[in-house]
Design a protein around this motif. Structure first.
Motif, PDB file in Angstrom:
ATOM      1  N   LEU A  31      40.232  13.056  45.164  1.00 10.98           N
ATOM      2  CA  LEU A  31      40.633  13.698  43.740  1.00 10.98           C
ATOM      3  C   LEU A  31      39.824  13.405  43.057  1.00 10.98           C
ATOM      4  O   LEU A  31      39.251  13.843  41.943  1.00 10.98           O
ATOM      5  CB  LEU A  31      42.210  12.734  43.519  1.00 10.98           C
ATOM      6  N   ARG A  32      39.028  12.227  43.129  1.00  3.48           N
ATOM      7  CA  ARG A  32      37.935  11.697  42.163  1.00  3.48           C
ATOM      8  C   ARG A  32      36.407  13.099  41.710  1.00  3.48           C
ATOM      9  O   ARG A  32      35.970  12.858  41.596  1.00  3.48           O
ATOM     10  CB  ARG A  32      37.437  10.649  42.597  1.00  3.48           C
ATOM     11  N   ASP A  33      36.582  13.723  43.173  1.00  2.00           N
ATOM     12  CA  ASP A  33      35.039  14.652  43.048  1.00  2.00           C
ATOM     13  C   ASP A  33      35.378  14.893  42.391  1.00  2.00           C
ATOM     14  O   ASP A  33      35.791  16.262  42.088  1.00  2.00           O
ATOM     15  CB  ASP A  33      35.603  15.040  44.920  1.00  2.00           C
ATOM     16  N   LYS A  34      34.226  15.585  41.499  1.00  2.44           N
ATOM     17  CA  LYS A  34      34.304  16.342  40.140  1.00  2.44           C
ATOM     18  C   LYS A  34      35.587  16.273  39.068  1.00  2.44           C
ATOM     19  O   LYS A  34      35.832  17.378  38.760  1.00  2.44           O
ATOM     20  CB  LYS A  34      33.841  17.624  40.380  1.00  2.44           C
ATOM     21  N   LEU A  35      36.684  14.991  39.176  1.00  2.00           N
ATOM     22  CA  LEU A  35      37.419  15.261  38.395  1.00  2.00           C
ATOM     23  C   LEU A  35      37.380  16.135  36.972  1.00  2.00           C
ATOM     24  O   LEU A  35      38.512  16.660  36.693  1.00  2.00           O
ATOM     25  CB  LEU A  35      37.960  13.474  39.046  1.00  2.00           C
ATOM     26  N   ASP A  36      36.503  15.336  36.335  1.00  2.00           N
ATOM     27  CA  ASP A  36      35.981  16.237  35.239  1.00  2.00           C
ATOM     28  C   ASP A  36      35.923  17.356  34.568  1.00  2.00           C
ATOM     29  O   ASP A  36      36.871  18.074  34.478  1.00  2.00           O
ATOM     30  CB  ASP A  36      34.596  15.254  34.821  1.00  2.00           C
ATOM     31  N   GLU A  37      35.624  18.084  35.900  1.00  2.00           N
ATOM     32  CA  GLU A  37      35.172  18.813  35.578  1.00  2.00           C
ATOM     33  C   GLU A  37      36.193  20.010  36.562  1.00  2.00           C
ATOM     34  O   GLU A  37      36.694  21.078  35.389  1.00  2.00           O
ATOM     35  CB  GLU A  37      34.035  19.727  37.076  1.00  2.00           C
ATOM     36  N   LYS A  38      36.814  19.161  37.063  1.00  2.00           N
ATOM     37  CA  LYS A  38      38.258  20.444  38.153  1.00  2.00           C
ATOM     38  C   LYS A  38      39.358  20.058  36.553  1.00  2.00           C
ATOM     39  O   LYS A  38      39.933  21.246  35.666  1.00  2.00           O
ATOM     40  CB  LYS A  38      38.895  20.167  39.310  1.00  2.00           C
ATOM     41  N   LEU A  39      39.924  19.009  35.908  1.00  2.00           N
ATOM     42  CA  LEU A  39      40.745  19.350  34.766  1.00  2.00           C
ATOM     43  C   LEU A  39      40.270  19.751  33.790  1.00  2.00           C
ATOM     44  O   LEU A  39      41.098  19.946  33.141  1.00  2.00           O
ATOM     45  CB  LEU A  39      40.878  17.206  34.641  1.00  2.00           C
ATOM     46  N   THR A  40      38.790  20.053  33.555  1.00  2.00           N
ATOM     47  CA  THR A  40      38.260  20.708  32.618  1.00  2.00           C
ATOM     48  C   THR A  40      38.677  22.017  32.848  1.00  2.00           C
ATOM     49  O   THR A  40      39.310  22.807  31.459  1.00  2.00           O
ATOM     50  CB  THR A  40      36.606  20.613  32.396  1.00  2.00           C
ATOM     51  N   ALA A  41      38.839  23.043  34.012  1.00  2.00           N
ATOM     52  CA  ALA A  41      39.049  24.290  34.337  1.00  2.00           C
ATOM     53  C   ALA A  41      40.605  24.009  34.487  1.00  2.00           C
ATOM     54  O   ALA A  41      40.780  25.208  33.938  1.00  2.00           O
ATOM     55  CB  ALA A  41      38.712  24.349  35.853  1.00  2.00           C
ATOM     56  N   ILE A  42      41.276  23.324  34.427  1.00  2.00           N
ATOM     57  CA  ILE A  42      42.864  23.838  33.880  1.00  2.00           C
ATOM     58  C   ILE A  42      43.177  23.775  32.522  1.00  2.00           C
ATOM     59  O   ILE A  42      44.374  24.617  32.701  1.00  2.00           O
ATOM     60  CB  ILE A  42      43.487  22.722  35.319  1.00  2.00           C
ATOM     61  N   GLY A  43      42.876  22.306  32.142  1.00  2.00           N
ATOM     62  CA  GLY A  43      42.894  22.682  30.649  1.00  2.00           C
ATOM     63  C   GLY A  43      42.635  24.292  30.492  1.00  2.00           C
ATOM     64  O   GLY A  43      43.230  24.676  29.424  1.00  2.00           O
ATOM     65  N   LYS A  44      41.739  24.603  30.750  1.00  2.00           N
ATOM     66  CA  LYS A  44      40.897  26.619  30.083  1.00  2.00           C
ATOM     67  C   LYS A  44      42.379  27.412  30.323  1.00  2.00           C
ATOM     68  O   LYS A  44      42.450  28.545  29.964  1.00  2.00           O
ATOM     69  CB  LYS A  44      39.864  26.410  30.999  1.00  2.00           C
ATOM     70  N   ALA A  45      43.347  27.105  31.794  1.00  2.00           N
ATOM     71  CA  ALA A  45      44.278  27.534  32.238  1.00  2.00           C
ATOM     72  C   ALA A  45      45.315  27.190  31.621  1.00  2.00           C
ATOM     73  O   ALA A  45      46.389  28.021  31.744  1.00  2.00           O
ATOM     74  CB  ALA A  45      44.204  27.546  33.528  1.00  2.00           C
ATOM     75  N   ARG A  46      45.360  26.966  30.074  1.00  2.00           N
ATOM     76  CA  ARG A  46      46.515  26.815  29.556  1.00  2.00           C
ATOM     77  C   ARG A  46      47.177  25.705  29.387  1.00  2.00           C
ATOM     78  O   ARG A  46      48.420  25.603  29.642  1.00  2.00           O
ATOM     79  CB  ARG A  46      47.382  28.017  29.126  1.00  2.00           C
ATOM     80  N   ILE A  47      47.297  24.676  30.841  1.00  2.00           N
ATOM     81  CA  ILE A  47      47.500  22.875  31.451  1.00  2.00           C
ATOM     82  C   ILE A  47      46.986  22.692  30.540  1.00  2.00           C
ATOM     83  O   ILE A  47      45.690  21.463  29.818  1.00  2.00           O
ATOM     84  CB  ILE A  47      47.013  23.362  32.540  1.00  2.00           C
TER      85      ILE A  47
END
Length: 217
Positions: A31-47
């Protein structure tokens, strides 16, 4: 009184902080692999919150849709789902509390109280009044409330909750402020005296427990 954490009040930044600060078990480390990048992408999907995320990951169909919208791999989202769901421990059924008499469990069932969440909410203001209202003993009411309270901590089972009580940590706040080494020794001693559980619980597990307790409402 609130049993679970308010998942809708936890934004993705707070979730990221918890994942970064938690001593994850080996299977969760990816989960720690590029966590910031992935959560940012998830946030852009209205999460926007942990609640939004759990809803989006709830079914295979909705998870696949989030993967498509965010570009985050399905396998990663499945691991994120299991990990985040673990932050909200499921209520434990009272019928499995084999150290409490069946008569007591039946009286609670008659009142519609069948699990730790229901008992915690019903008894949180006054265990004495709760005992009188349900017809169970005050001793049983206090013991059941303490175990139900401690089961709000991630990973804590009813038998382990009993060991914590015997070790002097009777609620999540006490666990959260405990010294892990001292708590580990106290739990080990309590379990030697009464054999609440059979598995080995090491210091690292206790450290995880103390950290998890800090998130309990």
């Amino acid at each position: 009184m609130q049993y679970d954490i308010d998942e809708n009040a936890i934004d993705l930044d707070a979730l990221q902080q918890r994942l970064e600060n938690t001593d994850l078990i080996p299977s969760q480390e990816p989960l720690r692999d590029k966590l910031d990048e992935k959560l940012t992408a998830i946030g852009k999907a209205r999460i926007k919150s942990m609640g939004d995320l759990r809803n989006a990951l709830k079914t295979d169909k909705s998870l696949a849709l989030l993967a498509k919208e965010s570009g985050v791999d399905v396998t990663y989202l499945q691991l994120l789902k299991r990990t985040v769901n673990g932050f909200l421990p499921k209520p434990r059924p009272l019928k499995t509390f084999d150290w409490i008499g069946r008569d007591t469990i039946n009286k609670l069932r008659e009142q519609g109280i069948k699990n730790t969440r229901q008992l915690f909410i019903a008894a949180s203001e006054d265990t004495g009044a709760f005992a009188k209202r349900t017809g169970i003993s005050q001793v049983d009411a206090a013991a059941l409330f303490a175990v139900s309270d401690l089961c709000r901590i991630q990973w804590v089972s009813p038998p382990f909750a009993r060991a914590l009580v015997a070790a002097g940590a009777t609620n999540p706040a006490a666990v959260a402020r405990a010294d892990p080494k001292a708590l580990s020794k106290s739990v080990e001693k309590a379990n030697q005296d009464a054999t609440f559980f059979k598995v080995k619980v090491g210091l690292r597990d206790i450290k995880r427990l103390v950290a998890a307790a800090r998130y309990v409402p």
